[in-house]
Write an enzyme that holds these catalytic residues in place. Structure first.
Site, PDB file in Angstrom:
ATOM      1  N   GLU A 170      -5.051  -3.871  -1.640  1.00  0.00           N
ATOM      2  CA  GLU A 170      -6.480  -3.584  -1.617  1.00  0.00           C
ATOM      3  C   GLU A 170      -6.795  -2.281  -0.900  1.00  0.00           C
ATOM      4  O   GLU A 170      -7.928  -1.784  -0.964  1.00  0.00           O
ATOM      5  CB  GLU A 170      -7.242  -4.738  -0.956  1.00  0.00           C
ATOM      6  CG  GLU A 170      -6.991  -4.942   0.521  1.00  0.00           C
ATOM      7  CD  GLU A 170      -5.732  -5.754   0.836  1.00  0.00           C
ATOM      8  OE1 GLU A 170      -5.599  -6.203   1.991  1.00  0.00           O
ATOM      9  OE2 GLU A 170      -4.886  -5.929  -0.078  1.00  0.00           O
TER      10      GLU A 170
ATOM     11  N   GLU B 139       9.469  -3.412  13.377  1.00  0.00           N
ATOM     12  CA  GLU B 139       9.265  -2.443  12.305  1.00  0.00           C
ATOM     13  C   GLU B 139       7.941  -1.730  12.584  1.00  0.00           C
ATOM     14  O   GLU B 139       6.864  -2.310  12.439  1.00  0.00           O
ATOM     15  CB  GLU B 139       9.217  -3.127  10.937  1.00  0.00           C
ATOM     16  CG  GLU B 139       9.068  -2.130   9.800  1.00  0.00           C
ATOM     17  CD  GLU B 139       8.929  -2.792   8.431  1.00  0.00           C
ATOM     18  OE1 GLU B 139       9.348  -2.164   7.439  1.00  0.00           O
ATOM     19  OE2 GLU B 139       8.405  -3.909   8.354  1.00  0.00           O
TER      20      GLU B 139
ATOM     21  N   LYS C  27      -1.224  -7.861  -8.670  1.00  0.00           N
ATOM     22  CA  LYS C  27      -2.178  -7.832  -7.557  1.00  0.00           C
ATOM     23  C   LYS C  27      -1.733  -6.715  -6.627  1.00  0.00           C
ATOM     24  O   LYS C  27      -0.854  -6.889  -5.795  1.00  0.00           O
ATOM     25  CB  LYS C  27      -2.191  -9.172  -6.825  1.00  0.00           C
ATOM     26  CG  LYS C  27      -3.515  -9.504  -6.105  1.00  0.00           C
ATOM     27  CD  LYS C  27      -3.949  -8.520  -5.046  1.00  0.00           C
ATOM     28  CE  LYS C  27      -3.118  -8.598  -3.790  1.00  0.00           C
ATOM     29  NZ  LYS C  27      -3.638  -7.627  -2.725  1.00  0.00           N
TER      30      LYS C  27
ATOM     31  N   CYS D 242       9.636   1.357   3.552  1.00  0.00           N
ATOM     32  CA  CYS D 242      10.626   0.394   4.034  1.00  0.00           C
ATOM     33  C   CYS D 242      12.031   0.969   4.068  1.00  0.00           C
ATOM     34  O   CYS D 242      12.925   0.383   4.669  1.00  0.00           O
ATOM     35  CB  CYS D 242      10.598  -0.873   3.182  1.00  0.00           C
ATOM     36  SG  CYS D 242      11.142  -0.628   1.477  1.00  0.00           S
TER      37      CYS D 242
ATOM     38  N   SER E 295       5.827  -6.813   4.021  1.00  0.00           N
ATOM     39  CA  SER E 295       6.402  -7.087   5.335  1.00  0.00           C
ATOM     40  C   SER E 295       7.197  -8.387   5.318  1.00  0.00           C
ATOM     41  O   SER E 295       7.002  -9.255   4.457  1.00  0.00           O
ATOM     42  CB  SER E 295       5.296  -7.175   6.386  1.00  0.00           C
ATOM     43  OG  SER E 295       4.508  -8.332   6.179  1.00  0.00           O
TER      44      SER E 295
ATOM     45  N   PHE F   6       0.801  -1.217   0.000  1.00  0.00           N
ATOM     46  CA  PHE F   6       0.000   0.000   0.000  1.00  0.00           C
ATOM     47  C   PHE F   6       0.833   1.266   0.000  1.00  0.00           C
ATOM     48  O   PHE F   6       0.364   2.327  -0.413  1.00  0.00           O
ATOM     49  CB  PHE F   6      -0.938   0.017   1.217  1.00  0.00           C
ATOM     50  CG  PHE F   6      -0.259   0.322   2.529  1.00  0.00           C
ATOM     51  CD1 PHE F   6       0.029   1.630   2.912  1.00  0.00           C
ATOM     52  CD2 PHE F   6       0.111  -0.704   3.396  1.00  0.00           C
ATOM     53  CE1 PHE F   6       0.661   1.910   4.118  1.00  0.00           C
ATOM     54  CE2 PHE F   6       0.741  -0.439   4.601  1.00  0.00           C
ATOM     55  CZ  PHE F   6       1.016   0.879   4.962  1.00  0.00           C
TER      56      PHE F   6
END
Length: 497
Positions: A176, A382, A173, A281, A226, A149
């Site tokens: 969402e 994190e 993909k 990240c 992640s 995202f």
């Protein structure tokens, strides 16, 4: 309410699964859209469209592919404000940050435009009498990308332009949580002339992901997200015989030596820790202050942190926007309270921020934690939000040991005026990307992006030369064309004489 659906075989396709997910405006806390979750059948349809398209696209000329990619780059440039607005509306980051995301993604499109140079191959002539050997690279077939995202346009563009330039077809993909940008990228690719089925987008959740990982016609999977999910992606993809590159999480350290320019270090710590609300990240989440620099450095960071303007991403005055969801905001905030209970000093506490007129938005102020114990959750996990930890170290050696003991190795940075110290650091530190007086060392498009340790699962980094290697496979062709005067039979073992 608007429904965001799929892009399969060159056209929009309505979802039929009956399952939907909410798409929020993070600045208002209002659900403005819903996204259709793909069923297994819909994923299969996307893969089938990609497989059918590969029969011609995989055999297409480099000239044809690059002509489309050059046109695509023009369309992206013309629509960059529109794409950035979609990102801001669904992710929440400020518009200037969203524009920067689009620009960094376009770097990979530009790299893909030069794929004819990257796929030249090698030739050795006369390796034996009238024998030549050539090394060539060919596309894999149908490949898939699963993206996060936090960069809904840039990370997809890290994948599919290079993949299709190499002759593959692609099924994307996206997350969402903010799916519209990826859909718009696919529509613009079709407008640029990309044949139907070469680039497909399926929205969805784990059902769609698992089907892509299991599908026998998907040859390779790229992932950014992640660490736990990256590990799952690698194991499941390999189980089903696929090539995989899965980029995981991070805990990036910024080492500040006593000789550093502390104003520069403080400015860059702010930029790297709180840009995009810390949801990246490559964010710096730990500053390691060496020697007696800590107090002064923390003071300068705190002064700047308190002055940041936080508000909706479409407000030009905002420097930082909201977080992606209410649940994520609350989780990030819990780390600040938890750090205080575990021995850290809370220098700046942004957890009680309210933005006037946007009281229901997913806003969180920036927080600065000093003297954070390495056993604290705020240091070990994190956080993926606007929380910066400061750890003190007496010496360079203590600092490098601290960084290298982290289970992550995505990116790191050193701030110093000492070239010898910087050179030693870049050789000794255990991380995939290193900055010297650069806090977020994201490589340009023609170098590859990726970390070490629990930040990468798979052998190859993303984009650059590693990306080209990932989306192609090598073939070596050995040929002999006998001279017309040759004749006779020789049953001996071939030699290199």
């Amino acid at each position: 309410m608007k429904t965001i659906s799929h892009f399969i075989g060159g056209k929009p396709v309505d979802g039929t699964s009956g399952r939907f997910g909410p798409v929020w405006n993070p600045a208002t806390g209002v659900q403005e859209k819903q996204v259709a979750f793909a069923s297994t059948d819909e994923v299969d349809a996307a893969v089938a469209a990609a497989k059918d398209a590969f029969t011609t696209w995989g055999a297409s000329s480099l000239a044809q592919r690059t002509a489309i990619l050059f046109k695509y780059r023009e369309l992206l440039d013309a629509h960059r404000d529109e794409i950035a607005a979609l990102i801001t509306a669904e992710h929440g980051k400020v518009h200037s940050d969203a524009l920067g995301e689009v620009a960094r993604g376009m770097e990979i499109v530009e790299l893909a435009c030069g794929i004819n140079v990257q796929l030249k191959g090698e030739l050795s002539t006369q390796v034996s009498t009238r024998v030549d050997v050539a090394s060539i690279r060919q596309p894999l077939g149908v490949v898939a990308g699963i993206t996060p995202f936090n960069f809904p346009a840039m990370v997809p563009m890290w994948m599919f332009p290079l993949a299709i330039a190499c002759g593959n077809t692609f099924v994307l993909k996206p997350s969402e949580k903010d799916p519209s940008a990826s859909l718009r990228l696919a529509e613009l690719a079709a407008e640029a002339g990309l044949p139907d089925g070469v680039l497909n987008v399926v929205q969805g959740d784990r059902e769609a992901v698992d089907r892509l990982l299991e599908h026998p016609d998907v040859e390779a999977v790229s992932f950014v997200g992640s660490t736990p999910i990256a590990r799952h992606i690698q194991l499941k993809a390999v189980e089903h015989g696929k090539r995989v590159q899965a980029l995981g999480g991070a805990k990036n350290h910024m080492l500040v030596l006593p000789d550093a320019d502390l104003d520069l270090a403080a400015d860059q710590a702010i930029n790297a820790a709180y840009g995009s609300a810390g949801e990246r990240c490559m964010a710096v989440s730990v500053v390691v202050a060496v020697g007696d620099t800590g107090d002064e450095l923390v003071g300068r960071i705190a002064e700047r942190a308190r002055a940041l303007r936080i508000g909706p991403g479409d407000d030009p005055a905002s420097e930082m926007g909201p977080l992606i969801t209410r649940e994520h905001r609350d989780k990030v905030a819990s780390y600040v309270a938890g750090a205080a209970a575990q021995g850290a000093e809370v220098v700046v506490d942004g957890t009680d921020l309210t933005v006037e007129g946007h009281e229901d938005g997913f806003f969180l102020g920036v927080s600065l934690l000093d003297r954070v114990p390495v056993t604290a959750d705020a240091y070990r996990d994190e956080i993926f939000g606007p929380v910066l930890c400061v750890v003190r170290a007496k010496t360079y050696d203590e600092a490098i040991e601290l960084i290298n003991s982290s289970r992550w190795g995505n990116g790191t940075a050193i701030f110093t005026r000492d070239g010898g110290a910087a050179r030693r650091f870049q050789l000794e530190v255990k991380a995939g990307m290193v900055g010297v007086n650069v806090p977020i060392p994201v490589p340009v498009g023609y170098h590859s992006f990726g970390g070490w340790k629990d930040s990468l699962f798979g052998d190859l980094h993303i984009y650059g030369n590693d990306g080209i290697a990932f989306y192609t496979r090598g073939k070596v062709v050995t040929t002999r064309w006998p001279d017309p005067s040759d004749a006779g039979i020789n049953l001996g073992f071939p030699s290199n004489s």
